[in-house]
Design a protein around this motif. Structure first.
Motif, short mmCIF file in Angstrom:
data_model
loop_
_atom_site.label_atom_id
_atom_site.label_comp_id
_atom_site.label_asym_id
_atom_site.label_seq_id
_atom_site.Cartn_x
_atom_site.Cartn_y
_atom_site.Cartn_z
N THR A 199 55.11 9.89 -16.36
CA THR A 199 54.43 11.18 -16.44
C THR A 199 54.72 12.03 -15.21
OG1 THR A 199 52.68 10.19 -17.78
CG2 THR A 199 52.18 12.29 -16.72
N ASP A 200 54.74 11.41 -14.03
CA ASP A 200 55.08 12.13 -12.81
C ASP A 200 56.53 12.61 -12.86
OD1 ASP A 200 52.59 11.76 -11.31
OD2 ASP A 200 53.13 9.65 -11.27
N ALA A 201 57.42 11.76 -13.40
CA ALA A 201 58.83 12.13 -13.49
C ALA A 201 59.05 13.29 -14.45
CB ALA A 201 59.65 10.92 -13.94
N VAL A 202 58.31 13.32 -15.54
CA VAL A 202 58.42 14.42 -16.50
C VAL A 202 58.01 15.74 -15.85
CG1 VAL A 202 57.33 15.38 -18.58
CG2 VAL A 202 58.21 13.03 -18.58
N ALA A 203 56.95 15.70 -15.05
CA ALA A 203 56.53 16.91 -14.34
C ALA A 203 57.62 17.35 -13.36
CB ALA A 203 55.22 16.66 -13.60
N VAL A 380 56.11 2.00 -12.81
CA VAL A 380 56.18 2.47 -14.19
C VAL A 380 55.55 1.47 -15.15
CG1 VAL A 380 57.75 3.00 -16.09
CG2 VAL A 380 58.18 3.95 -13.83
N VAL A 381 56.07 0.25 -15.18
CA VAL A 381 55.65 -0.69 -16.21
C VAL A 381 54.23 -1.18 -16.00
CG1 VAL A 381 58.01 -1.39 -16.71
CG2 VAL A 381 56.66 -2.71 -15.06
N CYS A 382 53.79 -1.32 -14.75
CA CYS A 382 52.43 -1.78 -14.51
C CYS A 382 51.40 -0.73 -14.92
CB CYS A 382 52.24 -2.18 -13.05
SG CYS A 382 53.24 -3.60 -12.54
N SER A 383 51.78 0.55 -14.78
CA SER A 383 50.87 1.62 -15.18
C SER A 383 50.87 1.83 -16.69
CB SER A 383 51.27 2.93 -14.49
OG SER A 383 51.21 2.81 -13.09
N GLU A 384 52.04 1.66 -17.33
CA GLU A 384 52.21 2.06 -18.72
C GLU A 384 52.24 0.91 -19.72
OE1 GLU A 384 55.01 5.65 -16.92
OE2 GLU A 384 55.83 4.32 -18.46
N LYS A 417 48.30 1.07 -9.68
CA LYS A 417 48.61 1.64 -10.99
C LYS A 417 48.21 3.12 -11.04
CE LYS A 417 47.86 -2.84 -13.17
NZ LYS A 417 47.61 -3.50 -11.86
N GLY A 418 49.06 3.89 -11.71
CA GLY A 418 48.77 5.30 -11.90
C GLY A 418 48.07 5.56 -13.22
N GLN A 419 47.67 6.81 -13.41
CA GLN A 419 46.99 7.20 -14.64
C GLN A 419 48.02 7.54 -15.72
OE1 GLN A 419 44.31 10.39 -13.70
NE2 GLN A 419 42.85 9.06 -12.65
N VAL A 420 47.67 7.23 -16.95
CA VAL A 420 48.54 7.49 -18.10
C VAL A 420 47.78 8.36 -19.09
CG1 VAL A 420 49.78 6.44 -20.03
CG2 VAL A 420 49.78 5.32 -17.79
N PRO A 421 48.39 9.42 -19.61
CA PRO A 421 47.69 10.28 -20.59
C PRO A 421 47.21 9.47 -21.79
CG PRO A 421 49.72 11.32 -19.84
CD PRO A 421 49.73 9.93 -19.29
N ALA A 422 46.12 9.92 -22.38
CA ALA A 422 45.52 9.18 -23.49
C ALA A 422 46.47 9.07 -24.68
CB ALA A 422 44.22 9.87 -23.91
N ASP A 423 47.36 10.05 -24.85
CA ASP A 423 48.27 10.04 -26.00
C ASP A 423 49.67 9.52 -25.63
OD1 ASP A 423 49.06 12.13 -24.42
OD2 ASP A 423 49.24 13.58 -26.05
N PHE A 424 49.78 8.86 -24.50
CA PHE A 424 51.08 8.42 -24.01
C PHE A 424 51.83 7.57 -25.03
CE2 PHE A 424 53.99 5.67 -21.66
CZ PHE A 424 54.61 6.56 -20.78
N HIS A 425 51.11 6.69 -25.70
CA HIS A 425 51.75 5.76 -26.64
C HIS A 425 51.69 6.23 -28.09
CE1 HIS A 425 53.04 2.64 -23.91
NE2 HIS A 425 51.86 2.62 -23.33
N GLN A 426 51.45 7.52 -28.28
CA GLN A 426 51.54 8.09 -29.62
C GLN A 426 53.00 8.39 -29.97
OE1 GLN A 426 48.97 8.58 -31.94
NE2 GLN A 426 47.98 7.23 -30.42
N PRO A 427 53.38 8.30 -31.23
CA PRO A 427 54.77 8.62 -31.59
C PRO A 427 55.09 10.07 -31.26
CG PRO A 427 53.61 7.55 -33.42
CD PRO A 427 52.56 7.89 -32.39
N LEU A 428 56.34 10.31 -30.92
CA LEU A 428 56.79 11.68 -30.74
C LEU A 428 56.92 12.33 -32.11
CD1 LEU A 428 57.96 14.04 -29.06
CD2 LEU A 428 60.22 12.97 -29.34
#
Length: 516
Positions: A199-203, A380-384, A417-428
């Motif tokens: 999420t940080d990388a996308v920003a 990345v992986v520990c947060s997501e 661990k960082g925060q992950v958006p609630a919809d992070f694991h929703q399909p694109l």
């Protein structure tokens, strides 16, 4: 066959394996350069900067391991806040390379952003090997490479691996937890490890897009880079002209325990080429049974092996362990052409001839040390994906077993661990045009992942490349199809019949090749 010819053949096969692997994982040499700040992107004599939007670039060259060629580029650093909630706090200087379009006409206004794999790989270091696949794309479009925060020269987060000549390092959960704690304490001196997520990388990517003045961009992701691409398209659909997902990871997937079963499934397909060939089966037996026998033997008693170093030619001694063989098998499975040697190598080892297998394992391990920015990968992986790091009884009898999952879970137990958006694991779900690519024999991201993704993309199309492994953008006529897609942003109209000429890599029966 004389030993010299065998060594040459093995070296060639290994080069093939490492070439494919390095398009996803930079070598230890590359990582060391990044760690020291001495990248292959070497600045030349000071000249007047070239402006792209608000970013000032200066000339540099990019080069890659195993290649004498270099790429002319423009390089820059662009500062972003580490924690966007505190914009006046610590900054990260993102390392960026700009490869200008090569055509004589006007350049298209929508550049291509290449997103590297891993997580933990440097886009700037890894791109040069893939540049030939971008040749037609670059006639009208520039390519932008951004080292994701925590990789390459963007505040590299690398953990020091334990040194052990015989691969006997303690990999128990307790030891891995202690290593992760030590690494986190060390890296926390220069980074808040909670802010190095996808999420940080996308920003960061969107900040770069805005800074260079591009209204829209095309995203090309490989492996983990496909997660970044999907997350960007989800957050910034209006800024996304098209996406290319090579060996994709669905948003819905947790990365915690996918590796063991996917590798075994790919090996079943690859080894099936031998069991379905009477000459191969009669000569080498059932490769999977042979591999199980070898792993069982080495788990009971590792073997002291005298082997010839594939690089120096010197005779050396080493200990061959089951975990070494499992790791080598996994790396070879990335490239089916290299995997075609496995049945022969495994069969010879079961007959007491371990030297060739040992030479290859040592040659590869020497190149893969520090291959990825492990600290960034853990952020990345520990947060997501931490919730998916669950061992499964069904994986106990696989080549990798549950050891990798248990180790990852142990490290993540102590990693910030960082925060992950609630919809992070929703399909694109988007109308953005999408070209999705998968290798039939991919041991990491099998074709079913691509199928899952395109189900939610009305303007998406999946190509599964016959007999191929992980990372297929440069295979066969795929670069031509890739270029047409980027030009027209329409995957539906692509004529993929040229891919029908791809063939399977026949297994080696002996070191002369597939024939008797």
């Amino acid at each position: 066959m004389n030993s010299r010819k065998i060594r040459q053949l093995i070296a060639i096969a290994l080069a093939i394996a490492i070439f494919g692997y390095r398009t996803l994982h930079p070598s230890g040499t590359d990582a060391a350069k990044a760690a020291s700040g001495k990248q292959d992107a070497t600045p030349v004599a000071p000249v007047k900067p070239v402006m792209l939007g608000k970013i000032a670039f200066t000339p540099c060259t990019l080069s890659a391991a195993m290649s004498k060629d270099s790429l002319e580029a423009q390089c820059a650093h662009f500062e972003v806040p580490e924690d966007r909630r505190h914009p006046d706090g610590r900054k990260i200087a993102l390392n960026i390379a700009w490869l200008q379009s090569t055509g004589n006409g006007d350049s298209a206004p929508d550049p291509v952003f290449f997103l590297a794999g891993g997580p933990g790989q440097s886009a700037v270091d890894s791109y040069p090997l893939l540049d030939p696949a971008f040749r037609d794309v670059r006639k009208r479009r520039s390519v932008i490479l951004v080292d994701q925060r925590g990789t390459g020269d963007s505040n590299l987060l690398a953990c020091k691996a334990p040194q052990d000549e015989d691969d006997a390092a303690d990999t128990s959960p307790e030891a891995m937890r202690a290593q992760a704690s030590a690494c986190a304490a060390d890296l926390s001196k220069k980074a808040d490890l909670r802010f190095y997520t996808t999420t940080d990388a996308v920003a960061d990517l969107d900040a770069v897009r805005q800074a260079i003045g591009a209204q829209q961009i095309n995203l090309v992701g490989v492996s983990y880079g496909t997660r970044v691409a999907q997350q960007y398209a989800m957050r910034h659909p209006q800024a996304t002209r098209s996406i290319v997902l090579d060996s994709p990871v669905p948003n819905t997937l947790g990365l915690g325990n996918i590796f063991a079963r996917n590798l075994d499934d790919a090996l079943a397909l690859q080894f099936g080429l031998c069991t379905q060939d009477p000459a191969c089966k009669d000569t080498l037996g059932d490769p999977r049974s042979e591999l199980d026998t070898l792993l069982t033997t080495l788990r009971k008693q590792p073997v002291q092996v005298q082997y010839r170093d594939a690089t120096s030619g010197e005779m050396k001694q080493g200990v061959l362990r089951a975990q070494t063989v499992a790791g080598l098998v996994r790396m070879y499975a990335y490239m089916p052409l290299a995997a075609s040697l496995l049945p022969k190598l495994i069969h010879d080892a079961n007959a007491g001839h371990y030297e060739n297998l040992m030479a290859l394992a040592k040659m590869m391990s020497g190149d893969l040390e520090n291959a990825l920015a492990m600290g960034m990968q853990l952020s990345v992986v520990c947060s997501e994906d931490a919730d998916s790091m669950v061992t499964r009884p069904d994986d106990a009898d696989t080549v990798l077993g549950n050891d990798m999952t248990a180790a990852m879970a142990a490290m993540c137990a102590v990693w910030p661990k960082g925060q992950v958006p609630a919809d992070f694991h929703q399909p694109l779900r988007t109308s953005v045009p999408a070209l999705v690519l998968a290798g039939e024999f991919d041991p990491v991201t099998p074709p079913r992942y691509g199928k899952e993704i395109v189900e939610h993309l009305p303007n998406g199309r999946l190509f599964v490349l016959k007999g191929q492994g992980h990372g297929v953008l440069a295979v066969g006529c795929m670069p031509k199809l890739f270029a047409r897609f980027i030009e027209n942003a329409n995957a539906r109209t692509l004529d993929g019949t040229c891919l029908d000429t791809l063939s399977y890599s026949a297994p080696f029966i002996n070191f002369n090749g597939a024939g008797p």
